[in-house]
Write an enzyme that holds these catalytic residues in place. Sequence first.
Site, PDB file in Angstrom:
ATOM      1  N   CYS A   2      -6.729   1.656  -2.503  1.00  0.00           N
ATOM      2  CA  CYS A   2      -6.080   2.756  -1.778  1.00  0.00           C
ATOM      3  C   CYS A   2      -7.179   3.625  -1.204  1.00  0.00           C
ATOM      4  O   CYS A   2      -7.861   4.341  -1.938  1.00  0.00           O
ATOM      5  CB  CYS A   2      -5.180   3.569  -2.708  1.00  0.00           C
ATOM      6  SG  CYS A   2      -4.347   4.950  -1.874  1.00  0.00           S
ATOM      7  N   GLU A 103      -2.459   0.730   4.150  1.00  0.00           N
ATOM      8  CA  GLU A 103      -3.171  -0.464   3.725  1.00  0.00           C
ATOM      9  C   GLU A 103      -3.399  -1.349   4.940  1.00  0.00           C
ATOM     10  O   GLU A 103      -2.582  -1.362   5.871  1.00  0.00           O
ATOM     11  CB  GLU A 103      -2.374  -1.220   2.641  1.00  0.00           C
ATOM     12  CG  GLU A 103      -3.147  -2.331   1.970  1.00  0.00           C
ATOM     13  CD  GLU A 103      -4.472  -1.850   1.410  1.00  0.00           C
ATOM     14  OE1 GLU A 103      -5.518  -2.037   2.096  1.00  0.00           O
ATOM     15  OE2 GLU A 103      -4.479  -1.267   0.312  1.00  0.00           O
TER      16      GLU A 103
END
Length: 224
Positions: A2, A103
């Site tokens: 992340c 992402e």
Amino acid sequence: MCGRYTVITPGPSLEQRFDASFSDAAPTANYNVAPSQRMPIITNLAPHDIQAVQWGLIPAWVKDLKQAPKPINARAETLPEKPSFRQLLQRRRCLVLADSFYEWQQTARGKIPHRILREDEQPFAFAGLWDEWADRSTGEVIPTYTIITTDPNELMARLHNRMPVILPDRAAELAWLSEDATAAEHQALLRPLPDGLLREYAVTTLVNSPAHNDPSVLEPAAAA
């Protein structure tokens, strides 16, 4: 992993959602949170305070700040194996407040950024660890945090082989902060979010640069 996320929920709504108050003025909306920025977290030692803390962990034992790696993520599976993380799992846990994250999916056309958010579009908390580093020469204390990652759920597996630990509900958030739970109980919370709670869509490459921090980074990418 992340490496980018958003905090665009207004301050009063975050306070109500997490039953906590900002220690200082609530931050402005951040559409493209990047490492080293100071963002809102709630620590186990102050569960009713929302504090602005720097993203990128600097453990208390670090001697040379310039050489410190400052990890933005920590793997859930290996936390008990690494002494520094194991101690933080026992002593210094936090909620990292967010409302979506990004992402990058590897494709034949290159890396395509996606925005991932809850189906109900409500704010949520990543499970995190925090620590405080003290400058011995000046006495300055720098609190920092890292976001814990785990295996992906079904939705995230289409994009990447890791995902951040998103605590599924208020009970899990309180359990993560709890001083009464055991290390094993805390570790058991570090699992993929159940399927069906998230949705995602491709966004443009504007998000690739932290300099782009406005609503335009949330816009869906044109269909290929």
